[in-house]
Design a protein around this motif. Structure first.
Motif, PDB file in Angstrom:
ATOM      1  N   UNK A  56     -45.577 -11.362 -15.698  1.00  0.00           N
ATOM      2  CA  UNK A  56     -45.318 -11.863 -14.343  1.00  0.00           C
ATOM      3  C   UNK A  56     -43.983 -12.600 -14.267  1.00  0.00           C
ATOM      4  N   UNK A  57     -43.175 -12.468 -15.305  1.00  0.00           N
ATOM      5  CA  UNK A  57     -41.914 -13.201 -15.414  1.00  0.00           C
ATOM      6  C   UNK A  57     -41.018 -13.098 -14.205  1.00  0.00           C
ATOM      7  N   UNK A  58     -40.871 -11.874 -13.695  1.00  0.00           N
ATOM      8  CA  UNK A  58     -39.977 -11.683 -12.551  1.00  0.00           C
ATOM      9  C   UNK A  58     -40.432 -12.491 -11.342  1.00  0.00           C
ATOM     10  N   UNK A  59     -41.761 -12.483 -11.119  1.00  0.00           N
ATOM     11  CA  UNK A  59     -42.283 -13.224  -9.957  1.00  0.00           C
ATOM     12  C   UNK A  59     -42.149 -14.719 -10.162  1.00  0.00           C
ATOM     13  N   UNK A  60     -42.376 -15.145 -11.401  1.00  0.00           N
ATOM     14  CA  UNK A  60     -42.210 -16.576 -11.707  1.00  0.00           C
ATOM     15  C   UNK A  60     -40.771 -16.985 -11.434  1.00  0.00           C
ATOM     16  N   UNK A  61     -39.839 -16.129 -11.854  1.00  0.00           N
ATOM     17  CA  UNK A  61     -38.424 -16.440 -11.649  1.00  0.00           C
ATOM     18  C   UNK A  61     -38.110 -16.514 -10.147  1.00  0.00           C
ATOM     19  N   UNK A  62     -38.650 -15.571  -9.377  1.00  0.00           N
ATOM     20  CA  UNK A  62     -38.388 -15.546  -7.934  1.00  0.00           C
ATOM     21  C   UNK A  62     -38.848 -16.841  -7.273  1.00  0.00           C
ATOM     22  N   UNK A  63     -40.036 -17.306  -7.673  1.00  0.00           N
ATOM     23  CA  UNK A  63     -40.576 -18.496  -7.013  1.00  0.00           C
ATOM     24  C   UNK A  63     -40.022 -19.801  -7.554  1.00  0.00           C
ATOM     25  N   UNK A  64     -39.486 -19.802  -8.804  1.00  0.00           N
ATOM     26  CA  UNK A  64     -39.051 -21.076  -9.386  1.00  0.00           C
ATOM     27  C   UNK A  64     -37.536 -21.257  -9.367  1.00  0.00           C
ATOM     28  N   UNK A  65     -36.785 -20.176  -9.492  1.00  0.00           N
ATOM     29  CA  UNK A  65     -35.320 -20.287  -9.478  1.00  0.00           C
ATOM     30  C   UNK A  65     -34.864 -20.816  -8.126  1.00  0.00           C
ATOM     31  N   UNK A  66     -34.047 -21.894  -8.079  1.00  0.00           N
ATOM     32  CA  UNK A  66     -33.650 -22.489  -6.785  1.00  0.00           C
ATOM     33  C   UNK A  66     -32.768 -21.578  -5.925  1.00  0.00           C
ATOM     34  N   UNK A  67     -32.293 -20.465  -6.457  1.00  0.00           N
ATOM     35  CA  UNK A  67     -31.406 -19.594  -5.667  1.00  0.00           C
ATOM     36  C   UNK A  67     -32.185 -18.743  -4.680  1.00  0.00           C
ATOM     37  N   UNK A  68     -33.268 -18.114  -5.151  1.00  0.00           N
ATOM     38  CA  UNK A  68     -33.844 -16.994  -4.399  1.00  0.00           C
ATOM     39  C   UNK A  68     -34.612 -17.389  -3.145  1.00  0.00           C
ATOM     40  N   UNK A  69     -35.525 -18.378  -3.282  1.00  0.00           N
ATOM     41  CA  UNK A  69     -36.361 -18.703  -2.114  1.00  0.00           C
ATOM     42  C   UNK A  69     -35.550 -19.142  -0.899  1.00  0.00           C
ATOM     43  N   UNK A  70     -34.522 -20.027  -1.055  1.00  0.00           N
ATOM     44  CA  UNK A  70     -33.729 -20.399   0.133  1.00  0.00           C
ATOM     45  C   UNK A  70     -33.051 -19.181   0.786  1.00  0.00           C
ATOM     46  N   UNK A  71     -32.484 -18.288  -0.033  1.00  0.00           N
ATOM     47  CA  UNK A  71     -31.838 -17.098   0.543  1.00  0.00           C
ATOM     48  C   UNK A  71     -32.881 -16.229   1.255  1.00  0.00           C
ATOM     49  N   UNK A  72     -34.018 -16.092   0.598  1.00  0.00           N
ATOM     50  CA  UNK A  72     -35.111 -15.317   1.170  1.00  0.00           C
ATOM     51  C   UNK A  72     -35.485 -15.879   2.541  1.00  0.00           C
ATOM     52  N   UNK A  73     -35.679 -17.183   2.588  1.00  0.00           N
ATOM     53  CA  UNK A  73     -36.072 -17.855   3.827  1.00  0.00           C
ATOM     54  C   UNK A  73     -34.973 -17.738   4.890  1.00  0.00           C
ATOM     55  N   UNK A  74     -33.710 -17.990   4.474  1.00  0.00           N
ATOM     56  CA  UNK A  74     -32.597 -17.903   5.426  1.00  0.00           C
ATOM     57  C   UNK A  74     -32.468 -16.502   6.011  1.00  0.00           C
ATOM     58  N   UNK A  75     -32.731 -15.507   5.158  1.00  0.00           N
ATOM     59  CA  UNK A  75     -32.626 -14.125   5.633  1.00  0.00           C
ATOM     60  C   UNK A  75     -33.701 -13.839   6.678  1.00  0.00           C
ATOM     61  N   UNK A  76     -34.899 -14.353   6.413  1.00  0.00           N
ATOM     62  CA  UNK A  76     -35.975 -14.144   7.396  1.00  0.00           C
ATOM     63  C   UNK A  76     -35.597 -14.806   8.717  1.00  0.00           C
ATOM     64  N   UNK A  77     -35.078 -16.029   8.655  1.00  0.00           N
ATOM     65  CA  UNK A  77     -34.672 -16.726   9.883  1.00  0.00           C
ATOM     66  C   UNK A  77     -33.574 -15.941  10.593  1.00  0.00           C
ATOM     67  N   UNK A 225     -35.602  -3.403  10.442  1.00  0.00           N
ATOM     68  CA  UNK A 225     -34.319  -2.753  10.150  1.00  0.00           C
ATOM     69  C   UNK A 225     -33.292  -3.775   9.672  1.00  0.00           C
ATOM     70  N   UNK A 226     -33.313  -4.971  10.270  1.00  0.00           N
ATOM     71  CA  UNK A 226     -32.325  -5.986   9.919  1.00  0.00           C
ATOM     72  C   UNK A 226     -32.567  -6.513   8.508  1.00  0.00           C
ATOM     73  N   UNK A 227     -33.838  -6.727   8.182  1.00  0.00           N
ATOM     74  CA  UNK A 227     -34.127  -7.362   6.893  1.00  0.00           C
ATOM     75  C   UNK A 227     -33.885  -6.382   5.732  1.00  0.00           C
ATOM     76  N   UNK A 228     -33.964  -5.113   5.997  1.00  0.00           N
ATOM     77  CA  UNK A 228     -33.729  -4.141   4.941  1.00  0.00           C
ATOM     78  C   UNK A 228     -32.256  -3.806   4.756  1.00  0.00           C
ATOM     79  N   UNK A 229     -31.428  -4.296   5.686  1.00  0.00           N
ATOM     80  CA  UNK A 229     -30.012  -3.922   5.662  1.00  0.00           C
ATOM     81  C   UNK A 229     -29.253  -4.744   4.637  1.00  0.00           C
ATOM     82  N   UNK A 230     -28.512  -4.071   3.717  1.00  0.00           N
ATOM     83  CA  UNK A 230     -27.632  -4.821   2.817  1.00  0.00           C
ATOM     84  C   UNK A 230     -26.168  -4.500   3.083  1.00  0.00           C
ATOM     85  N   UNK A 231     -25.940  -3.355   3.759  1.00  0.00           N
ATOM     86  CA  UNK A 231     -24.576  -2.887   3.977  1.00  0.00           C
ATOM     87  C   UNK A 231     -23.822  -3.813   4.931  1.00  0.00           C
TER      88      UNK A 231
END
Lengths: 290, 367
Positions: A56-77, A225-231
């Motif tokens: 479960x390492x990848x998921x642990x990293x996603x939830x604990x690393x201070x980088x990912x959750x804020x970006x995740x949340x900001x993207x949703x907003x 469509x917006x949340x899946x867009x990386x381009x």
């Protein structure tokens, strides 16, 4: 009547084959790849090679690393904002369309949908040149005396992503709203007038509630469509406009960490599925038939 | 409520869609408290009359007066009329009480009063138990009654009904006819009912206005229309009728003769001065109802002729004979309706019989 007995054996085999194919195709081409992806999210990478041990390492990293959750949340907003702005702009446009008569209505609708036929990348370039330091928007604002000098407010940041995504996705909002407005029987509006309602009351009490299913599906369309867009973020976001899509993209590219990328995709997929379910829940008409 | 005062008056009202005229110079007075039915085939302009009164469409010319005041240009939401639409037009996202209370709530009537009046209105249409249902959860007849309750809750001066029973099956339609009539008597509101079904019109209306091709052909009680049609159209459209073409003859008191292929017939012209003054030899029709025609006996001295039975049709309570008459017993088809009997009729197809109708049961219409 003995129904099945009269159908020739060959025909029955044939229909069985069609049924099997109808179920097999989505399973093979959609569900299996998704399952493989889900499987990958439990693997890890060691010096450029994928280690096929479950963790479960990848998921642990996603939830604990201070980088990912804020970006995740900001993207949703960000994407919720895009959806909200798209609805606010698309609703009046769609409403206006339904007030037009016959041919004009569909001619104008087609015109609004033309951008969908153009290449996505070209549209982003075009919008970038409008938003840029020497772009149309800045020149217009300076020319009108609203700004003293060109602003960097609209390019290579979150604002740029917001504006670009909104512009790109508005057609996806107009169409479902237009369809739901068009489906409202005119006689209901006449009945409301007849019962003494003013134009505004008729809109607020009849038209608006009956078009909400269209609004819900428009919102979930645009959001997904917006949340899946990386381009778009990649091209207009610069350094400060960092979205979850870009992180995801980099895991499969520069970072070369497919398992972690897969785990991030699973997180995104959960949000997308939730958005679709919410859209579907509110998109269903209450007691449609009249 | 006084049945003799006019509630609403239409004066030389015309309506065209583009260059296509649909109503020509209509004059019509609706009395306070009456049940007036506008009857006509499709395309007669009957629904247009209703839409103009309701304010759903503007007049091309003429005026509509309510209590003597011109309301031709009054917007739809200010007119003290409510409509029961053909397909009910219930709001699908509102419950039964939401629908019924709509007219009050847009007028900002206090919630408590709305609740009380909605309950009353639903009680009146016998839907008290269905307040929280959505229209999609109701049957056709129930939706019909919700639409009626929604229209009458605002206590309009006039309720406009646009073929409201058309979508219901026969049995339900009969029930709803009685129901509508009893409600109209109870609330004493003026009803303007549009239909193409003359049976429906006869059953419910105080007065019927027959329309055809954008004109009013006749306005009167069902009895007047049935026994004193003023033109060929009404005579043919309103109920089953036998029409025999001929030339008018002499007047004898309240009767006038007409020369036809069936010989000389004598018909009543009572209360119809235009038939008394019509010139001799004018083209006209002798009209007599199938139930007025009977097998001739010794008492029948007038209006006797013979015919051949072409067909016998059992129709439940009555039996209808189709008869060919006139020269060589051809050319003139007549219908004879008689009460059915358990042991069957003695009349058989192919038989030649002698027929008659009483002079006061025949009438004349000018061609």
């Amino acid at each position: 009547m003995s129904g099945t007995g009269t159908i020739p054996l060959a025909e029955r085999r044939w229909s069985l084959l069609v049924t099997v194919l109808a179920f097999a195709l989505p399973v093979v081409f959609v569900l299996v790849p998704l399952a493989i992806f889900l499987g990958y999210s439990f693997f890890s990478v060691d010096q450029g090679t994928i280690v096929h041990t479950l963790s479960l390492g990848n998921y642990v990293r996603f939830f604990t690393d201070p980088i990912f959750l804020p970006v995740f949340w900001n993207t949703i907003v960000l994407c919720l904002s895009v959806a909200a702005i798209c609805i606010l702009l698309a609703y009046p446009a769609a409403y206006f369309l339904t007030t037009l008569k016959g041919r004009w209505r569909y001619a104008l609708l087609m015109l609004l949908l033309v951008p969908l036929l153009m290449s996505y990348v070209i549209k982003i370039y075009a919008i970038r040149s409008i938003l840029g330091l020497n772009g149309f928007l800045n020149k217009a604002l300076v020319g009108l005396g609203i700004l003293q000098e060109p602003s960097t407010l609209f390019v290579f940041n979150m604002n740029a992503i917001l504006l670009t995504l909104t512009l790109l996705l508005i057609p996806f909002a107009i169409l479902p709203i237009f369809l739901s407005l068009e489906r409202i029987p005119q006689v209901l509006l006449r009945a409301s007038d007849d019962l003494g309602a003013s134009g505004l009351q008729t809109f607020l009490r009849i038209t608006l509630p009956l078009s909400l299913p269209g609004v819900a599906s428009a919102a979930s369309f645009v959001f997904v469509l917006a949340i899946g867009d990386f381009l778009t973020p990649q091209m207009v976001g610069g350094i400060s406009g960092f979205t979850f899509g870009r992180i995801l993209y980099s895991q499969f590219g520069t970072a070369y960490n497919w398992p972690f990328g897969a785990a991030l995709s699973v997180a995104l997929a959960v949000v997308v599925i939730a958005a679709i379910l919410v859209g579907e829940r509110f998109g269903r008409n209450r007691g449609t038939a009249i | 409520m006084n049945q003799n005062t006019d509630l609403l008056t239409l004066r030389s009202v015309s309506k065209s869609y583009g260059t296509v005229p649909v109503l020509h110079d209509i004059d019509l007075s609706i009395k306070d408290g009456e049940f007036l039915t506008v009857l006509g085939p499709s395309g007669s302009g009957k629904t247009t009359v209703l839409r103009l009164i309701g304010g759903l469409e503007p007049l091309t010319s003429g005026e509509i007066r309510l209590d003597g005041q011109d309301i031709s240009r009054m917007p739809i939401n200010r007119r003290p009329f409510n409509t029961v639409f053909q397909d009910y037009a219930l709001f699908p996202h509102l419950t039964v009480s939401g629908n019924v209370g709509y007219g009050l709530s847009v007028r900002h009537v206090p919630r408590k009063e709305i609740a009380r009046r909605v309950a009353e209105a639903l009680e009146l249409v016998q839907l008290g138990r269905f307040t929280d249902r959505f229209p999609a959860q109701l049957s056709g007849g129930q939706r019909q009654r919700v639409a009626l309750a929604r229209a009458l809750i605002c206590q309009p001066r006039l309720i406009l009904l646009d073929e409201p029973l058309a979508a219901l099956d026969l049995e339900l339609r009969r029930q709803m006819q009685e129901f509508l009539k009893s409600i109209q008597r109870e609330i004493k509101t003026t009803f303007l009912f549009v239909t193409h079904d003359q049976e429906e019109a006869i059953g419910m209306a105080d007065r019927i206005c027959v329309m055809q091709a954008g004109h009013i052909r006749q306005l009167g009680t069902p009895h007047e229309l049935y026994y004193k049609p003023n033109c060929e159209f009404v005579a043919r459209f309103f109920g089953e009728n036998n029409l025999v073409a001929g030339k008018l003859g002499s007047v004898q008191g309240e009767l006038r003769s007409i020369e036809t292929a069936l010989g000389r017939l004598v018909c009543s012209i009572r209360d119809q001065p235009h038939l008394k003054t019509a010139t001799d030899g004018a083209s006209a029709f002798a009209a007599f109802r199938p139930e007025a025609l009977h097998l001739a006996d010794a008492k029948d001295t007038e209006n006797r002729f013979s015919g051949t039975i072409a067909d016998m049709a059992f129709a439940g309570s009555s039996t209808v004979a189709t008869i060919t008459a006139g020269a060589d017993h051809a050319g003139q088809r007549l219908r004879l309706r008689m009460p059915s009997r358990v042991d069957g009729s003695t009349l058989k197809s192919g038989a030649t019989i002698s027929l008659a109708f009483a002079p006061h049961e025949g009438h004349l219409v000018l061609a």
